[in-house]
Design a protein around this motif. Structure first.
Motif, PDB file in Angstrom:
ATOM      1  N   GLU A  73      30.018  41.529  37.043  1.00 49.25           N
ATOM      2  CA  GLU A  73      30.211  42.097  38.388  1.00 49.25           C
ATOM      3  C   GLU A  73      31.655  41.920  38.822  1.00 49.25           C
ATOM      4  OE1 GLU A  73      27.347  40.126  40.813  1.00 49.25           O
ATOM      5  OE2 GLU A  73      25.659  41.382  40.148  1.00 49.25           O
ATOM      6  N   LEU A  74      32.233  40.760  38.503  1.00 43.80           N
ATOM      7  CA  LEU A  74      33.640  40.529  38.824  1.00 43.80           C
ATOM      8  C   LEU A  74      34.526  41.517  38.068  1.00 43.80           C
ATOM      9  CD1 LEU A  74      35.911  38.770  40.075  1.00 43.80           C
ATOM     10  CD2 LEU A  74      35.803  37.371  37.994  1.00 43.80           C
ATOM     11  N   VAL A  75      34.236  41.743  36.795  1.00 41.36           N
ATOM     12  CA  VAL A  75      35.005  42.705  36.001  1.00 41.36           C
ATOM     13  C   VAL A  75      34.952  44.092  36.636  1.00 41.36           C
ATOM     14  CG1 VAL A  75      35.103  43.919  33.791  1.00 41.36           C
ATOM     15  CG2 VAL A  75      34.774  41.450  33.834  1.00 41.36           C
ATOM     16  N   ASP A  76      33.771  44.509  37.051  1.00 42.12           N
ATOM     17  CA  ASP A  76      33.628  45.821  37.678  1.00 42.12           C
ATOM     18  C   ASP A  76      34.424  45.904  38.981  1.00 42.12           C
ATOM     19  OD1 ASP A  76      31.968  46.727  35.663  1.00 42.12           O
ATOM     20  OD2 ASP A  76      30.126  46.153  36.701  1.00 42.12           O
ATOM     21  N   GLU A  77      34.399  44.834  39.758  1.00 38.24           N
ATOM     22  CA  GLU A  77      35.106  44.826  41.043  1.00 38.24           C
ATOM     23  C   GLU A  77      36.622  44.854  40.840  1.00 38.24           C
ATOM     24  OE1 GLU A  77      33.695  41.313  42.911  1.00 38.24           O
ATOM     25  OE2 GLU A  77      31.654  42.085  43.239  1.00 38.24           O
ATOM     26  N   VAL A  78      37.117  44.001  39.946  1.00 38.59           N
ATOM     27  CA  VAL A  78      38.564  43.922  39.737  1.00 38.59           C
ATOM     28  C   VAL A  78      39.088  45.203  39.084  1.00 38.59           C
ATOM     29  CG1 VAL A  78      40.404  42.656  38.555  1.00 38.59           C
ATOM     30  CG2 VAL A  78      38.508  41.407  39.589  1.00 38.59           C
ATOM     31  N   SER A  79      38.256  45.840  38.265  1.00 36.15           N
ATOM     32  CA  SER A  79      38.666  47.089  37.615  1.00 36.15           C
ATOM     33  C   SER A  79      38.960  48.189  38.620  1.00 36.15           C
ATOM     34  CB  SER A  79      37.584  47.554  36.636  1.00 36.15           C
ATOM     35  OG  SER A  79      37.394  46.622  35.600  1.00 36.15           O
ATOM     36  N   GLN A  80      38.388  48.079  39.810  1.00 42.28           N
ATOM     37  CA  GLN A  80      38.602  49.087  40.852  1.00 42.28           C
ATOM     38  C   GLN A  80      39.874  48.838  41.655  1.00 42.28           C
ATOM     39  OE1 GLN A  80      36.544  51.752  40.954  1.00 42.28           O
ATOM     40  NE2 GLN A  80      35.600  50.765  39.167  1.00 42.28           N
ATOM     41  N   ARG A  81      40.480  47.695  41.457  1.00 39.58           N
ATOM     42  CA  ARG A  81      41.673  47.355  42.237  1.00 39.58           C
ATOM     43  C   ARG A  81      42.905  48.021  41.622  1.00 39.58           C
ATOM     44  NH1 ARG A  81      41.603  41.324  44.651  1.00 39.58           N
ATOM     45  NH2 ARG A  81      43.770  41.975  44.957  1.00 39.58           N
ATOM     46  N   PRO A  82      43.617  48.845  42.371  1.00 37.67           N
ATOM     47  CA  PRO A  82      44.807  49.507  41.825  1.00 37.67           C
ATOM     48  C   PRO A  82      45.973  48.550  41.604  1.00 37.67           C
ATOM     49  CG  PRO A  82      44.550  50.002  44.155  1.00 37.67           C
ATOM     50  CD  PRO A  82      43.318  49.266  43.750  1.00 37.67           C
ATOM     51  N   ASP A  83      45.884  47.338  42.189  1.00 37.80           N
ATOM     52  CA  ASP A  83      46.982  46.380  42.034  1.00 37.80           C
ATOM     53  C   ASP A  83      46.793  45.462  40.833  1.00 37.80           C
ATOM     54  OD1 ASP A  83      44.775  45.178  43.250  1.00 37.80           O
ATOM     55  OD2 ASP A  83      46.002  43.657  44.248  1.00 37.80           O
TER      56      ASP A  83
END
Length: 294
Positions: free
Chosen positions: A73-83
Motif C-alpha cells: 500500500e505504501l508503494v502504491d501511495e508513494v508511486s503516485q507522488r510526482p516528487d
C-alpha cells in the motif's frame, strides 16, 4: 516542490539476506540511509524537506507495524507522488543459506513464535513473496559475499544516473539450478564442450583457448549474434518500461566453459555498445568459508 523527483529506494527482504550490507553500500553511494523505519513514519519523513540527496529506507519484519499488505500500500501511495522516483529493492536468499547464517551468528529471528528457526525463516519467506513479485530490483544473495553484494548495489544504484539501466551478465551450472534473480536465461549446453578435451578441462571460459574452441562450433557464431541482437533489442524497451536492472544468465552443464565464454563475450559487446555492465561467474566465484552478507 522540487523540479526533479527525489530518488527513493525501499529495501526489504528476509532477515539474514543482507539488508545491513545493502544499507551500508547505499550510504556509501551518497544515499541518506535509514534502517528499520516503521511504515507509518515513511510518508511524514518524505514530506519533510531534508537534505538534497537520494533516500534509502529499510522496511522489514523487525518492526512490529510491518506487513506485506502495508508495504505494498505504501508503494502504491508513494508511486503516485510526482516528487518521488521510487524503486523497490528486494534481497532474496535461499532458506537453507539463511539458516546457516543464523546458526553461525546466533542471532534471534524476528518471527519469535515459530516452533523452530527453520520454520520462522520459511514463514517469513512466504509472507514476503507478494513483495518479491513487485520488486523493481531483485538480487539473490545466496551465493554472494559482502564484497560481491556491495558491488551489485553499486552497479545498480551508483554511477550513471538512475534512468540508466544496469545490466548483469552471469554464467551458471544447471546442476546447481537457474539463478533466481535472472530475467533472461540462455542454454549453452548444445555447444561443443571443452570439458572433454584434457588440455582444456582445467581452464575456464575466460581463457582465449577455451573461447576459441567453443567458437569453433558451427552453431556458435549464429547463436552469439542472435542472442546479442535480442538483448540489444530488449534493453531499450526495458529501460523505457522503467526497469533499472536486468539480469541475463548463460547456463551450461558445469558452469565453467561454455556459459562463461558466452557471458564474457556478450558482456564485452554490451559494454562496447555503451551499456553499464557487470559480469559474474557463479560457479567460478564460489569461495567456501567466506563471510555472508548481513
Amino acid at each position: 516542490m522540487a523540479d526533479t523527483p527525489r530518488r527513493l529506494v525501499l529495501v526489504t527482504g528476509p532477515s539474514g539476506a543482507g539488508l545491513s550490507t545493502a544499507t551500508a553500500a547505499l550510504e556509501d553511494l551518497g544515499f541518506e540511509a535509514i534502517d528499520n523505519l516503521p511504515i507509518r513514519l515513511v510518508q511524514p519523513l518524505l514530506d519533510h524537506p531534508g537534505p538534497d540527496r537520494p533516500v534509502s529506507l529499510v522496511l522489514d519484519m523487525r518492526n512490529r507495524d510491518f506487513s506485506p499488505q502495508g508495504f505494498l500500500e505504501l508503494v502504491d501511495e508513494v508511486s503516485q507522488r510526482p516528487d518521488m522516483d521510487l524503486q523497490v529493492l528486494y534481497l532474496a536468499c535461499q532458506p537453507e543459506e539463511i539458516l546457516r547464517r543464523y546458526s553461525s551468528t546466533k542471532r534471534r529471528h524476528p518471527i519469535l513464535d515459530a516452533p523452530t528457526l527453520a520454520d520462522g525463516i520459511a514463514m517469513e519467506t512466504e509472507l514476503l513473496r507478494p513483495i518479491a513479485s513487485r520488486a523493481d530490483v531483485l538480487i539473490d544473495t545466496t551465493e554472494l559475499n559482502p564484497h560481491e553484494l556491495r558491488a551489485e548495489i553499486s552497479n545498480v544504484f551508483g554511477g550513471i544516473a538512475a534512468s540508466r539501466i544496469a545490466v548483469q551478465v552471469q554464467s551458471f551450472s544447471y546442476r546447481r539450478g537457474v539463478p533466481r534473480s535472472a530475467d533472461i536465461v540462455f542454454d549453452c549446453r548444445f555447444l561443443q564442450n571443452p570439458h572433454w578435451v584434457p588440455a582444456l578441462r582445467p581452464l575456464d571460459g575466460r581463457s582465449p583457448r577455451v573461447q576459441d574452441y567453443v567458437a569453433q562450433d558451427d552453431r556458435f557464431a549464429a547463436f552469439e549474434a542472435k542472442v546479442l541482437d535480442l538483448i540489444l533489442f530488449q534493453l531499450p524497451a526495458a529501460q523505457e518500461e522503467g526497469k533499472s536492472y536486468l539480469s541475463i544468465a548463460f547456463g551450461c552443464t558445469g558452469g565453467k566453459h561454455r556459459s562463461v565464454t558466452l557471458a564474457e563475450k556478450v558482456s564485452t559487446a554490451l559494454a562496447e555498445a555503451g551499456w553499464q555492465v557487470s559480469t559474474r561467474h557463479r560457479e567460478l566465484d564460489r569461495r567456501p568459508g567466506e563471510e555472508a552478507p548481513k
